[in-house]
Design a protein around this motif. Structure first.
Motif, PDB file in Angstrom:
ATOM      1  N   GLY A 105     -12.339   9.669  -4.933  1.00  0.00           N
ATOM      2  CA  GLY A 105     -13.402   9.510  -5.912  1.00  0.00           C
ATOM      3  C   GLY A 105     -13.137   8.357  -6.847  1.00  0.00           C
ATOM      4  N   GLU A 106     -14.097   8.129  -7.726  1.00  0.00           N
ATOM      5  CA  GLU A 106     -14.036   7.055  -8.702  1.00  0.00           C
ATOM      6  C   GLU A 106     -13.106   7.533  -9.826  1.00  0.00           C
ATOM      7  N   ASN A 107     -12.121   6.710 -10.180  1.00  0.00           N
ATOM      8  CA  ASN A 107     -11.057   7.262 -11.021  1.00  0.00           C
ATOM      9  C   ASN A 107     -11.444   7.561 -12.475  1.00  0.00           C
ATOM     10  N   LEU A 108     -12.446   6.879 -13.018  1.00  0.00           N
ATOM     11  CA  LEU A 108     -12.816   7.180 -14.413  1.00  0.00           C
ATOM     12  C   LEU A 108     -13.340   8.616 -14.505  1.00  0.00           C
ATOM     13  N   ILE A 157       0.268   2.688 -11.695  1.00  0.00           N
ATOM     14  CA  ILE A 157      -0.991   2.144 -11.172  1.00  0.00           C
ATOM     15  C   ILE A 157      -0.819   0.684 -10.780  1.00  0.00           C
ATOM     16  N   ASP A 158      -1.611   0.329  -9.790  1.00  0.00           N
ATOM     17  CA  ASP A 158      -1.604  -1.013  -9.232  1.00  0.00           C
ATOM     18  C   ASP A 158      -3.081  -1.409  -9.151  1.00  0.00           C
ATOM     19  N   PRO A 159      -3.673  -1.707 -10.320  1.00  0.00           N
ATOM     20  CA  PRO A 159      -5.119  -1.962 -10.333  1.00  0.00           C
ATOM     21  C   PRO A 159      -5.424  -3.341  -9.755  1.00  0.00           C
ATOM     22  N   VAL A 178      -3.421  -2.554   8.421  1.00  0.00           N
ATOM     23  CA  VAL A 178      -4.771  -2.217   7.977  1.00  0.00           C
ATOM     24  C   VAL A 178      -4.966  -2.302   6.466  1.00  0.00           C
ATOM     25  N   PHE A 179      -3.948  -2.743   5.730  1.00  0.00           N
ATOM     26  CA  PHE A 179      -4.105  -2.808   4.268  1.00  0.00           C
ATOM     27  C   PHE A 179      -3.348  -4.016   3.733  1.00  0.00           C
ATOM     28  N   ASP A 180      -4.051  -4.847   2.988  1.00  0.00           N
ATOM     29  CA  ASP A 180      -3.427  -6.065   2.465  1.00  0.00           C
ATOM     30  C   ASP A 180      -2.595  -5.753   1.217  1.00  0.00           C
ATOM     31  N   PRO A 214       0.205  -4.050   0.333  1.00  0.00           N
ATOM     32  CA  PRO A 214       0.675  -2.760  -0.199  1.00  0.00           C
ATOM     33  C   PRO A 214       2.008  -2.968  -0.902  1.00  0.00           C
ATOM     34  N   LYS A 215       2.332  -2.111  -1.830  1.00  0.00           N
ATOM     35  CA  LYS A 215       3.642  -2.186  -2.461  1.00  0.00           C
ATOM     36  C   LYS A 215       4.661  -1.582  -1.500  1.00  0.00           C
ATOM     37  N   PRO A 216       5.921  -2.023  -1.544  1.00  0.00           N
ATOM     38  CA  PRO A 216       6.931  -1.375  -0.702  1.00  0.00           C
ATOM     39  C   PRO A 216       7.335  -0.029  -1.310  1.00  0.00           C
ATOM     40  N   PHE A 242      -3.696   6.498  -9.904  1.00  0.00           N
ATOM     41  CA  PHE A 242      -5.147   6.567  -9.755  1.00  0.00           C
ATOM     42  C   PHE A 242      -5.781   5.265  -9.251  1.00  0.00           C
ATOM     43  N   PHE A 243      -4.953   4.379  -8.733  1.00  0.00           N
ATOM     44  CA  PHE A 243      -5.442   3.255  -7.918  1.00  0.00           C
ATOM     45  C   PHE A 243      -4.597   3.288  -6.641  1.00  0.00           C
ATOM     46  N   ALA A 244      -4.741   4.356  -5.877  1.00  0.00           N
ATOM     47  CA  ALA A 244      -3.721   4.685  -4.875  1.00  0.00           C
ATOM     48  C   ALA A 244      -3.690   3.763  -3.666  1.00  0.00           C
ATOM     49  N   GLY A 245      -4.808   3.139  -3.298  1.00  0.00           N
ATOM     50  CA  GLY A 245      -4.832   2.237  -2.141  1.00  0.00           C
ATOM     51  C   GLY A 245      -4.325   2.932  -0.886  1.00  0.00           C
ATOM     52  N   SER A 246      -3.279   2.381  -0.275  1.00  0.00           N
ATOM     53  CA  SER A 246      -2.758   2.965   0.966  1.00  0.00           C
ATOM     54  C   SER A 246      -1.777   4.105   0.696  1.00  0.00           C
ATOM     55  N   CYS A 247      -1.669   4.514  -0.568  1.00  0.00           N
ATOM     56  CA  CYS A 247      -0.838   5.663  -0.965  1.00  0.00           C
ATOM     57  C   CYS A 247       0.661   5.436  -0.794  1.00  0.00           C
ATOM     58  N   THR A 248       1.118   4.245  -1.133  1.00  0.00           N
ATOM     59  CA  THR A 248       2.553   3.970  -1.150  1.00  0.00           C
ATOM     60  C   THR A 248       3.260   4.949  -2.092  1.00  0.00           C
ATOM     61  N   THR A 249       2.621   5.257  -3.210  1.00  0.00           N
ATOM     62  CA  THR A 249       3.266   6.143  -4.186  1.00  0.00           C
ATOM     63  C   THR A 249       3.524   7.524  -3.589  1.00  0.00           C
ATOM     64  N   VAL A 257      -5.379   9.215  -6.522  1.00  0.00           N
ATOM     65  CA  VAL A 257      -6.834   9.104  -6.675  1.00  0.00           C
ATOM     66  C   VAL A 257      -7.261   7.780  -6.052  1.00  0.00           C
ATOM     67  N   GLN A 258      -8.215   7.825  -5.163  1.00  0.00           N
ATOM     68  CA  GLN A 258      -8.652   6.593  -4.507  1.00  0.00           C
ATOM     69  C   GLN A 258     -10.142   6.665  -4.200  1.00  0.00           C
ATOM     70  N   LEU A 259     -10.796   5.565  -4.511  1.00  0.00           N
ATOM     71  CA  LEU A 259     -12.222   5.396  -4.232  1.00  0.00           C
ATOM     72  C   LEU A 259     -12.429   5.286  -2.714  1.00  0.00           C
ATOM     73  N   PRO A 260     -13.496   5.885  -2.183  1.00  0.00           N
ATOM     74  CA  PRO A 260     -13.772   5.651  -0.761  1.00  0.00           C
ATOM     75  C   PRO A 260     -14.386   4.269  -0.581  1.00  0.00           C
ATOM     76  N   GLU A 261     -13.620   3.256  -0.969  1.00  0.00           N
ATOM     77  CA  GLU A 261     -14.127   1.884  -0.896  1.00  0.00           C
ATOM     78  C   GLU A 261     -14.216   1.468   0.572  1.00  0.00           C
ATOM     79  N   PRO A 262     -15.397   1.012   1.009  1.00  0.00           N
ATOM     80  CA  PRO A 262     -15.538   0.675   2.431  1.00  0.00           C
ATOM     81  C   PRO A 262     -14.629  -0.483   2.817  1.00  0.00           C
TER      82      PRO A 262
HETATM   83  C1  SAM Z   1      -4.193  -3.042  -5.384  1.00  0.00           C
HETATM   84  S1  SAM Z   1      -4.778  -1.679  -4.619  1.00  0.00           S
HETATM   85  C2  SAM Z   1      -3.464  -0.523  -4.736  1.00  0.00           C
HETATM   86  C3  SAM Z   1      -2.469  -0.653  -3.638  1.00  0.00           C
HETATM   87  C4  SAM Z   1      -1.406   0.407  -3.612  1.00  0.00           C
HETATM   88  N1  SAM Z   1      -0.481   0.280  -4.700  1.00  0.00           N
HETATM   89  C5  SAM Z   1      -0.646   0.384  -2.302  1.00  0.00           C
HETATM   90  O1  SAM Z   1       0.547   0.143  -2.296  1.00  0.00           O
HETATM   91  O2  SAM Z   1      -1.291   0.607  -1.277  1.00  0.00           O
HETATM   92  C6  SAM Z   1      -5.957  -1.057  -5.757  1.00  0.00           C
HETATM   93  C7  SAM Z   1      -6.796   0.065  -5.189  1.00  0.00           C
HETATM   94  O3  SAM Z   1      -7.580   0.624  -6.215  1.00  0.00           O
HETATM   95  C8  SAM Z   1      -8.811   1.037  -5.680  1.00  0.00           C
HETATM   96  N2  SAM Z   1      -9.783   1.109  -6.778  1.00  0.00           N
HETATM   97  C9  SAM Z   1     -10.393   0.100  -7.438  1.00  0.00           C
HETATM   98  N3  SAM Z   1     -11.235   0.575  -8.382  1.00  0.00           N
HETATM   99  C10 SAM Z   1     -11.146   1.929  -8.309  1.00  0.00           C
HETATM  100  C11 SAM Z   1     -11.780   2.989  -9.027  1.00  0.00           C
HETATM  101  N4  SAM Z   1     -12.657   2.747  -9.995  1.00  0.00           N
HETATM  102  N5  SAM Z   1     -11.453   4.253  -8.697  1.00  0.00           N
HETATM  103  C12 SAM Z   1     -10.538   4.531  -7.721  1.00  0.00           C
HETATM  104  N6  SAM Z   1      -9.929   3.555  -7.000  1.00  0.00           N
HETATM  105  C13 SAM Z   1     -10.228   2.281  -7.297  1.00  0.00           C
HETATM  106  C14 SAM Z   1      -9.156  -0.031  -4.670  1.00  0.00           C
HETATM  107  O4  SAM Z   1      -9.996   0.510  -3.681  1.00  0.00           O
HETATM  108  C15 SAM Z   1      -7.788  -0.408  -4.124  1.00  0.00           C
HETATM  109  O5  SAM Z   1      -7.533   0.266  -2.935  1.00  0.00           O
END
Ligand code: SAM
Length: 625
Positions: free
Chosen positions: A96-99, A118-120, A376-378, A380-382, A403-410, A430-435
């Motif tokens: 979902g949307e993190n806010l 977070i890794d915004p 599949v993910f640009d 990512p953090k190690p 709450f910016f989980a991306g590929s869920c490295t955390t 927490v991660q947005l279903p960003e296409p």
């Molecule tokens: C830089 S990436 C995080 C990468 C992560 N640290 C990893 O290692 O995979 C930021 C992520 O935040 C997500 N994101 C951006 N805005 C968001 C929002 N409002 N709510 C939830 N996720 C969001 C993006 O879809 C993106 O996948």
């Protein structure tokens, strides 16, 4: 009889007001703030509004602050089947949307999170920056997820040319940080990955939200090894991790811990001039050596040097035989303390991270390619970087939020670190279903959204760890809700509309329309609500964490009664969402055989007769929907 109604409430503003009231009670009367009294209490510390004042401001800041204080409109419902060991795990993935999600978590998680990482988006000019819709945040989310333009470009990419470039980023991050702070424990810490595009603004905004006095460090992380593009004046090889404590004084950080492999000698005599820590008068005292007699740095003649440790510490070491004296070629007698092999030593953590240990982005990409078989993910953090941060905390059962989980490295790092050191850390992603972009490797590999990538990664990591456990099954979670020794599971929840009808003021209207409006509002619930969905909304409204144990109670006939409990909440919930509650059920509840006085019973308003309500209200805490 005043039976409580269960309705959506939002505690962010309430909690802050309560905190203010504790500090300045005289500014509150009858539940309202008396502005004049508050002004007087603050007196000379109040900024003169007619003068210029210090601080970061940008167009949209006020709106962004207001947005944080607006109540949420949605809820979180479980998505059974998408996780692993969902019934027993304490780990969560929230799509979902993190806010909106941060708002929904306020009641259940305020003051409970030990570490936020977070890794915004860094605001590089190509980033997708979620633009919040002030009027209908949730509807906009539901409509927008899945939106791309024809060319597959994200509709909300924040380009430098689009104007208000920094303001948009700040308006995105500010309300999220405000809400995130409330979730941290007093000894909690937040780490934010960032680069030079916004680090200066981030520091200022975090000074405002967390307090300048709670700034801990800006770690420098060498994220790339090679050279940067030659056309640039400099080759950018590093990023930052900005660290703030909720209250720096309470932070319990481990320093750089090393185990000595062989005996080591450390000089305990300090030579030379200059104001050093060792210059205190207590650092001048005589010491006796069998071989060299009395050695005593003489004050104020500093040419004799001074001790680096206190007299009592020196004596303790000497008693243990851990001090040696050696004559140097120039005639000086040098004193050393011995650090035996195998001793754990700790020094303050370097602000520049050790690349050998934390690795680089390339290592993160390699990890993704190994686990998901494709890149599949640009960027990512190690996991090594995250494991390093986890190890810094002196807490192996910490609750970790990203709450910016991306590929869920955390999440991956939490699982790996727990396996490594026997910890019981838990995660919330927490991660947005960003296409994913239409022609990307991710899309071709079948991942429609980034959330799908994150979930699949966690599933695969868990599968692999389970295989490696060689069939040794983890112990089941105990009745008290404590995590099992190695929690190799996670549960998925998704952001969706609330089960409660949105409250809207009634428009002036005729009697007929009014009648139908009342009818519509006879039940506060929307059509098509489901008991499982409503149950997780009840948990959030009642302040129960989402990993609470839910147990179906037997023996109530067609009444489905569920008991909810969590180790960190003092009372239990009993929930029955049937249309009718049978008299036999009321009798058993009344008899008090299953629930205590502090426990809460929740049911539909229409499911109980008035008489039953009176009886039960007398016996327990009753809330109706
Ligand atoms: C830089 S990436 C995080 C990468 C992560 N640290 C990893 O290692 O995979 C930021 C992520 O935040 C997500 N994101 C951006 N805005 C968001 C929002 N409002 N709510 C939830 N996720 C969001 C993006 O879809 C993106 O996948």
């Amino acid at each position: 009889m005043t039976i409580q109604k269960l309705r959506p409430t939002f505690t962010f503003t309430e909690d802050r007001l309560r905190q203010l009231q504790q500090v300045v009670p005289e500014a509150f009367a009858d539940g309202k703030i008396n502005w004049e009294a508050l002004r007087e209490a603050l007196g000379e510390h109040l900024e003169d509004e007619t003068q210029e004042h210090f601080g970061l401001t940008w167009p949209g800041k006020r709106e962004a602050r207001r947005l944080a204080a607006l109540p949420p409109q949605g809820t979180l419902v479980p998505a059974p089947g998408e996780g692993v060991d969902e019934e027993t795990t304490h780990n969560l993935f929230i799509e979902g949307e993190n806010l909106e999600v941060l708002k929904l978590l306020q009641k259940s998680y305020a003051g409970r999170v030990k570490m936020i990482y977070i890794d915004p988006p860094y605001n590089t000019g190509n980033d997708f920056i979620y633009e919040d819709d002030y009027s209908e945040p949730l509807e906009a989310y539901l409509k927008r997820t899945g939106q791309m333009d024809e060319a597959g470009r994200r509709l909300t990419t924040n380009t430098r040319a689009s104007g208000r470039f920094h303001s948009k980023w700040l308006s995105m991050i500010y309300p999220r940080l405000l809400l995130a702070r409330q979730l941290l424990r007093e000894d909690g810490v937040i780490f934010v990955s960032i680069d030079d595009n916004e680090v200066h603004h981030l520091r200022q905004v975090m000074n405002e939200v967390f307090g300048e006095e709670n700034f801990v460090e800006t770690f420098i992380w060498r994220s790339r090894l090679g050279k940067g593009a030659t056309s640039k004046v400099t080759a950018k090889l590093h990023e930052y991790i900005v660290v703030y404590g909720k209250s720096k004084e309470q932070l319990d950080f481990l320093g750089d811990i090393r185990i000595t492999a062989t005996d080591k000698k450390e000089r305990i005599r300090q030579w030379g001039q200059g104001d050093r820590r060792e210059d205190r008068p207590t650092m001048y005292y005589p010491v006796f050596s069998e071989e060299f007699g009395w050695i005593y740095p003489k004050k104020p003649d500093r040419t004799d040097g001074r001790w680096r440790i206190s007299k009592s510490e020196f004596e303790k070491l000497q008693q243990k035989g851990l001090v040696v004296f050696e004559k140097q070629p120039d005639g000086r007698v040098e004193a050393y303390r011995i650090i035996p092999a195998g001793t754990q030593t700790e020094t303050a953590q370097d602000s520049i991270l050790d690349t050998e240990k934390v690795k680089t982005t390339a290592f993160g990409s390699k990890e993704i390619s190994t686990i998901l078989e494709q890149n599949v993910f640009d960027y990512p953090k190690p996991t090594t970087l995250l494991c390093f941060l986890l190890e810094l905390l002196n807490d192996k059962s910490a609750l970790i939020l990203d709450f910016f989980a991306g590929s869920c490295t955390t999440a991956h790092a939490v699982l790996a670190q727990n396996r490594e050191d026997g910890g019981r850390r838990q995660f919330i992603m927490v991660q947005l279903p960003e296409p994913t972009p239409p022609d990307s490797e991710a899309r071709k590999a079948g991942y429609a959204t980034i959330a799908e990538i994150g979930k699949e990664r966690i599933r695969r990591v868990i599968r692999k760890m389970k295989e490696e456990q060689n069939g040794q099954l983890p112990l089941p979670a105990a009745e008290d809700g404590q995590p099992s020794p190695l929690d190799l599971g996670f549960k998925v929840l998704k952001l969706t509309r609330s089960h409660f009808k949105p409250w809207a003021p009634l428009p002036p209207t005729d009697a007929h329309t009014l009648d139908s409006l009342f009818e519509q509002h006879a039940s506060p619930l929307v059509q098509g609500w489901t008991p499982d969905g409503l149950l997780s909304e009840i948990l959030l409204l009642e302040g129960f964490p989402l990993d609470s144990r839910v147990i179906s109670l037997e023996g109530f006939g067609e009444n489905a009664l569920r008991r909810v409990h969590h180790a960190e909440v003092g009372h239990k919930l009993f929930v029955c969402l049937n249309e009718q509650i049978r008299p036999e059920t009321v009798e058993r509840l009344k008899a008090g055989e299953i629930l205590g006085r502090e426990d809460i019973f929740i049911c539909l308003d229409s499911a109980l007769t008035d008489e039953a309500k009176v009886v039960l209200d007398d016996r327990l805490r009753l809330k109706v929907i």
